[in-house]
Design an enzyme around this catalytic site. Structure first.
Site, PDB file in Angstrom:
ATOM      1  N   GLY A   1     -24.842-100.953 -24.958  1.00  0.00           N
ATOM      2  CA  GLY A   1     -25.972-100.524 -25.777  1.00  0.00           C
ATOM      3  C   GLY A   1     -26.969 -99.721 -24.975  1.00  0.00           C
ATOM      4  O   GLY A   1     -27.631-100.258 -24.088  1.00  0.00           O
TER       5      GLY A   1
ATOM      6  N   GLY B   1     -29.726 -98.016 -26.109  1.00  0.00           N
ATOM      7  CA  GLY B   1     -30.826 -97.695 -27.019  1.00  0.00           C
ATOM      8  C   GLY B   1     -32.139 -97.656 -26.262  1.00  0.00           C
ATOM      9  O   GLY B   1     -32.186 -97.337 -25.072  1.00  0.00           O
TER      10      GLY B   1
ATOM     11  N   VAL C   1     -34.051 -99.942 -25.073  1.00  0.00           N
ATOM     12  CA  VAL C   1     -34.130-100.794 -23.884  1.00  0.00           C
ATOM     13  C   VAL C   1     -32.997-100.445 -22.904  1.00  0.00           C
ATOM     14  O   VAL C   1     -33.227-100.213 -21.712  1.00  0.00           O
ATOM     15  CB  VAL C   1     -34.046-102.291 -24.250  1.00  0.00           C
ATOM     16  CG1 VAL C   1     -34.104-103.150 -22.995  1.00  0.00           C
ATOM     17  CG2 VAL C   1     -35.164-102.680 -25.205  1.00  0.00           C
TER      18      VAL C   1
ATOM     19  N   LYS D   1     -40.301-115.085 -37.511  1.00  0.00           N
ATOM     20  CA  LYS D   1     -39.507-113.853 -37.600  1.00  0.00           C
ATOM     21  C   LYS D   1     -39.356-113.523 -39.073  1.00  0.00           C
ATOM     22  O   LYS D   1     -39.484-114.408 -39.940  1.00  0.00           O
ATOM     23  CB  LYS D   1     -38.130-114.098 -36.978  1.00  0.00           C
ATOM     24  CG  LYS D   1     -37.392-112.857 -36.558  1.00  0.00           C
ATOM     25  CD  LYS D   1     -37.721-112.410 -35.149  1.00  0.00           C
ATOM     26  CE  LYS D   1     -36.993-111.156 -34.777  1.00  0.00           C
ATOM     27  NZ  LYS D   1     -37.252-110.708 -33.424  1.00  0.00           N
TER      28      LYS D   1
HETATM   29  P1  NAD Z   1     -31.875-100.009 -30.214  1.00  0.00           P
HETATM   30  O1  NAD Z   1     -31.516-100.066 -31.655  1.00  0.00           O
HETATM   31  O2  NAD Z   1     -32.795 -98.930 -29.736  1.00  0.00           O
HETATM   32  O3  NAD Z   1     -30.555 -99.887 -29.316  1.00  0.00           O
HETATM   33  C1  NAD Z   1     -29.376-100.561 -29.574  1.00  0.00           C
HETATM   34  C2  NAD Z   1     -28.263 -99.667 -29.039  1.00  0.00           C
HETATM   35  O4  NAD Z   1     -27.048-100.392 -29.149  1.00  0.00           O
HETATM   36  C3  NAD Z   1     -28.090 -98.374 -29.826  1.00  0.00           C
HETATM   37  O5  NAD Z   1     -27.955 -97.288 -28.922  1.00  0.00           O
HETATM   38  C4  NAD Z   1     -26.805 -98.612 -30.610  1.00  0.00           C
HETATM   39  O6  NAD Z   1     -26.097 -97.417 -30.860  1.00  0.00           O
HETATM   40  C5  NAD Z   1     -26.055 -99.525 -29.674  1.00  0.00           C
HETATM   41  N1  NAD Z   1     -25.044-100.369 -30.298  1.00  0.00           N
HETATM   42  C6  NAD Z   1     -25.045-100.942 -31.528  1.00  0.00           C
HETATM   43  N2  NAD Z   1     -23.923-101.654 -31.708  1.00  0.00           N
HETATM   44  C7  NAD Z   1     -23.212-101.532 -30.563  1.00  0.00           C
HETATM   45  C8  NAD Z   1     -21.975-102.049 -30.124  1.00  0.00           C
HETATM   46  N3  NAD Z   1     -21.225-102.797 -30.910  1.00  0.00           N
HETATM   47  N4  NAD Z   1     -21.558-101.736 -28.883  1.00  0.00           N
HETATM   48  C9  NAD Z   1     -22.307-100.953 -28.077  1.00  0.00           C
HETATM   49  N5  NAD Z   1     -23.468-100.429 -28.445  1.00  0.00           N
HETATM   50  C10 NAD Z   1     -23.922-100.705 -29.665  1.00  0.00           C
HETATM   51  O7  NAD Z   1     -32.418-101.449 -29.845  1.00  0.00           O
HETATM   52  P2  NAD Z   1     -33.297-101.864 -28.596  1.00  0.00           P
HETATM   53  O8  NAD Z   1     -34.712-101.890 -28.999  1.00  0.00           O
HETATM   54  O9  NAD Z   1     -32.866-101.091 -27.390  1.00  0.00           O
HETATM   55  O10 NAD Z   1     -32.851-103.395 -28.439  1.00  0.00           O
HETATM   56  C11 NAD Z   1     -31.602-103.745 -27.883  1.00  0.00           C
HETATM   57  C12 NAD Z   1     -31.434-105.255 -27.959  1.00  0.00           C
HETATM   58  O11 NAD Z   1     -32.507-105.891 -27.260  1.00  0.00           O
HETATM   59  C13 NAD Z   1     -31.478-105.818 -29.388  1.00  0.00           C
HETATM   60  O12 NAD Z   1     -30.622-106.934 -29.447  1.00  0.00           O
HETATM   61  C14 NAD Z   1     -32.918-106.266 -29.544  1.00  0.00           C
HETATM   62  O13 NAD Z   1     -33.033-107.329 -30.507  1.00  0.00           O
HETATM   63  C15 NAD Z   1     -33.206-106.770 -28.147  1.00  0.00           C
HETATM   64  N6  NAD Z   1     -34.640-106.742 -27.798  1.00  0.00           N
HETATM   65  C16 NAD Z   1     -35.329-105.575 -27.833  1.00  0.00           C
HETATM   66  C17 NAD Z   1     -36.676-105.561 -27.502  1.00  0.00           C
HETATM   67  C18 NAD Z   1     -37.490-104.286 -27.504  1.00  0.00           C
HETATM   68  O14 NAD Z   1     -38.606-104.283 -26.966  1.00  0.00           O
HETATM   69  N7  NAD Z   1     -36.974-103.181 -28.037  1.00  0.00           N
HETATM   70  C19 NAD Z   1     -37.309-106.763 -27.128  1.00  0.00           C
HETATM   71  C20 NAD Z   1     -36.563-107.944 -27.092  1.00  0.00           C
HETATM   72  C21 NAD Z   1     -35.221-107.914 -27.441  1.00  0.00           C
END
Ligand code: NAD
Length: 376
Positions: A188, A190, A192, A80
């Protein structure tokens, strides 16, 4: 504190610190294991309080990638990287100025210097465009756009895997094949979390959601009829399932006894602030889908790219299998009366150690380290 005494340091193969005065780059790459293959894991830009926090994050995340890639059956090790935003970005990790491309090219050169032992990809605050900028300087970055021979955005695949893993847990917790009528809290919304909500809504689940961006939650209320609650309150809301899809360590010493759900299944990495909390969840009768097992859809999606291939059919089959993989870990944990994260760690570790002990560990081919894409 010396790195070797850091709690998060667990026999990592190597940790690399990079700085570049010209671009303001300060980055750390942690390679936890290359036994199964080159260490693949995303690069994130985070406004850490200090460099110790950045180091701890990259150490924990890289170890998690070793386990994730191993358990997903990939021929990839775990690594990472983190980038500390330059001072000129004014504390904005998502800064979009003209200097952004130069920073990611500089980071690309750092990755190239590791000779393919580490393969970078997107993570928090790192976009496909940033990865494309790295690719100007290194062959060892994946998650590129489909138009550039990449596998595209991994998030929808992560969401699909989360939905399937969540369903496997529901089957065990409620003896129910359907999600119809169940209440799911999602933290969250976002890339995902939003897709997970869409799938849960389509399957008839009632949603309670929280996000720091009010427009997103308003949209979820409108489209999915979701109830919107405060970002902290969501963790301990009464529901059937909790899906953490925002940040890590939401299950910690403060929240664990107040959790009021039967299943925890979401995409966030490092959901437990410490591994031992997996036992507390078990003792409380909560089924926890280990984070790196249920959120492996994204890395599965980019795995073919690490071999220079595009193979959507293979990815689709691997994602479909995730429902059984999560289910089997939960079944084994119940049968052996052990925490699910403990069972997952054991399976992941065993595959790595078997390969190492059989003397078949991956060896980097340094002859291949000459850049294929010549830098400008
Ligand atoms: P993203 O940045 O698109 O979405 C994160 C969302 O969480 C955003 O909408 C943000 O506004 C919200 N957020 C931030 N802090 C918050 C809080 N305190 N309370 C509520 N909401 C909050 O990220 P993502 O790609 O959707 O990933 C989400 C999680 O999944 C992360 O932890 C990431 O490491 C993990 N993840 C993602 C992937 C992927 O393919 N994108 C793969 C494995 C793990």
């Amino acid at each position: 504190m010396s790195i070797f005494e850091n709690d998060a340091y667990r026999h990592h193969e190597s940790v690399h610190f990079f700085s570049d005065e010209a671009t303001g780059l300060q980055a750390i790459v942690a390679i936890h294991s290359t036994v199964l293959g080159p260490a693949l894991g995303g690069c994130r830009v985070v406004n850490y309080a200090n460099s110790s926090e950045a180091l701890e994050d990259v150490l924990r995340l890289s170890r998690g990638m070793s386990f994730k890639n191993s358990l997903a059956g990939l021929e990839l090790g775990g690594g990472k990287s983190v980038i500390i935003p330059p001072k000129s970005w004014g504390g904005d990790a998502a800064h979009q100025g003209e200097d952004r491309a130069a920073l990611f090219r500089s980071f690309g050169r750092a990755v190239q210097s590791l000779g393919g032992r580490y393969i970078a990809a997107e993570d928090m605050n790192v976009s496909v465009e940033d990865a494309e900028n790295m690719a100007q300087e290194t062959d060892h970055v994946v998650g590129l756009d489909v138009s550039h021979g990449g596998m595209g955005d991994p998030s929808p695949l992560t969401a699909e895997g989360v939905f399937l893993g969540l369903r496997a847990c529901v089957r065990r917790a409620f003896n129910a094949d359907q999600l119809d009528g169940l209440t799911v809290t999602v933290q969250g919304l976002g890339k995902v979390g939003w897709d997970v909500c869409q799938q849960l809504h389509d399957a008839g689940a009632k949603l309670i959601v929280a996000d720091i961006v009010p427009q997103t939650t308003a949209k979820a209320a409108d489209l999915f009829g979701a109830q919107v609650v405060d970002t902290n309150a969501i963790v301990t809301m009464k529901a059937d399932v909790f899906a953490p899809c925002a940040r890590g360590a939401v299950i910690n010493d403060e929240t664990i006894n107040a959790l009021d759900v039967k299943v925890i299944a979401g995409s966030a990495n490092n959901q437990l602030s410490r591994d031992a909390l997996g036992k507390t969840l078990m003792d409380r009768g909560i089924i926890y889908a280990p984070d790196y097992v249920i959120n492996a859809g994204g890395v599965i999606n980019i795995a073919p790219e690490a071999k220079g291939q595009v193979n959507h059919e293979w990815v689709s089959q691997k994602i479909k299998a995730m429902e059984d993989i999560v289910g089997e870990i939960v079944d084994q944990a119940i049968k052996e009366h052990r925490p699910t994260n403990d069972v997952a760690d054991e399976i992941a570790t065993r595959r790595i150690l078997d390969k190492r002990d059989a003397g078949k560990a991956w060896q980097p081919d340094f002859a291949k380290t000459t850049p294929l894409r010549q830098s400008a």
